[in-house]
Design an enzyme around this catalytic site. Structure first.
Site, mmCIF file in Angstrom:
data_model
loop_
_atom_site.group_PDB
_atom_site.id
_atom_site.type_symbol
_atom_site.label_atom_id
_atom_site.label_comp_id
_atom_site.label_asym_id
_atom_site.label_seq_id
_atom_site.Cartn_x
_atom_site.Cartn_y
_atom_site.Cartn_z
ATOM 1 C CB CYS A 18 -56.617 1.108 5.827
ATOM 2 S SG CYS A 18 -58.109 0.115 6.087
ATOM 3 C CB CYS A 75 -56.718 -2.413 4.369
ATOM 4 S SG CYS A 75 -58.008 -1.588 3.421
#
Length: 254
Positions: free
Chosen positions: A81, A78
């Protein structure tokens, strides 16, 4: 030789090894005390957050001395993230690790939901987006989970932790603390500024006194050397004059 010249000579001669040997053997030797300084800095390349998975989740949260825990559910693929990780680590290094500024208060952890082995664990906490942060007493995470409509749960979703500052402020509100991201630097400065300690101040004063005494001793030595050299020159001149006079007298007598 003038006093100014003596001082300049002193400045130039002090670093010489011959004077080091003289000074170290005298009672007024300069013994400068080393002031301890902190060395090294923490970099964000180190992961301070504890990595949890389906296997160690209960054991780690059950065995930690920390009162509370923050669990970040994320996915390693991600982009959001990855961008958030440095922010999370800034807070984690305040609480985790042997050099933590505030140990035993909050355990900062993370779980990678992109791993198949953690699928059930992430589903247990109804993870709906990445990253998703949870807060609660460590004991509440063990053998438990979270659901959006679960009102009595002591586990809370951290809804305002997009930056390190906001996450730490959120934690401060929960535990009534006033922690700052600069606490680590302030601790280092406190440790490295041991010169403010009375013993260090007294030691520094002694060093100044010793250095001053040594400086005057060296100046007096050069002054004595200058006087001796002048006396020697004067004696040699007197001998030369007397020898010249003797030769002149002998020549007249002849």
């Amino acid at each position: 030789m003038s006093w100014i010249a003596v001082i300049l000579l002193f400045v130039n001669l002090v670093p010489l090894s011959s004077h080091r040997a003289t000074v170290s053997s005298s009672s007024s030797a300069v013994r400068l005390r080393s002031i301890p300084r902190a060395s090294g800095t923490h970099g964000l390349a180190v992961d301070y957050a504890v990595v949890l998975n389906a296997t160690n989740f209960d054991a780690v949260l059950g065995g930690t001395p920390a009162t509370y825990a923050v669990v970040e559910f994320y996915a390693h693929w991600c982009p959001a993230c990855r961008n958030y990780k440095p922010q999370y680590e800034k807070v984690a290094r305040l609480f985790n690790g042997p050099d933590a500024v505030h140990p035993g208060m909050v355990l900062m952890t993370r779980v990678d939901c992109a791993l198949k082995t953690n699928n059930n664990l992430c589903d247990k906490f109804s993870v709906s987006h990445y990253p998703m942060l949870f807060w609660g007493p460590c004991s509440e995470f063990i053998a438990a989970g979270w659901e959006p409509k679960q009102e009595k749960s002591k586990i809370r979703v951290i809804d305002d932790g997009r930056t390190a500052e906001r996450l730490l402020n959120w934690i401060n509100k929960r535990i009534g603390s006033t922690y700052c991201l600069d606490d680590e630097q302030n601790k280092k400065e406190h440790l490295s500024s041991s010169i403010s300690d009375p013993e260090q101040i007294a030691g520094a004063a002694d060093d100044v006194e010793e250095a001053t005494a040594t400086a005057f001793n060296i100046i007096l030595e050069h002054k004595a050397m200058e006087a001796a050299a002048a006396a020697k020159v004067e004696a040699e001149d007197k001998q030369q004059v007397e020898a010249w006079l003797q030769k002149e007298v002998a020549a007249v007598e002849e």
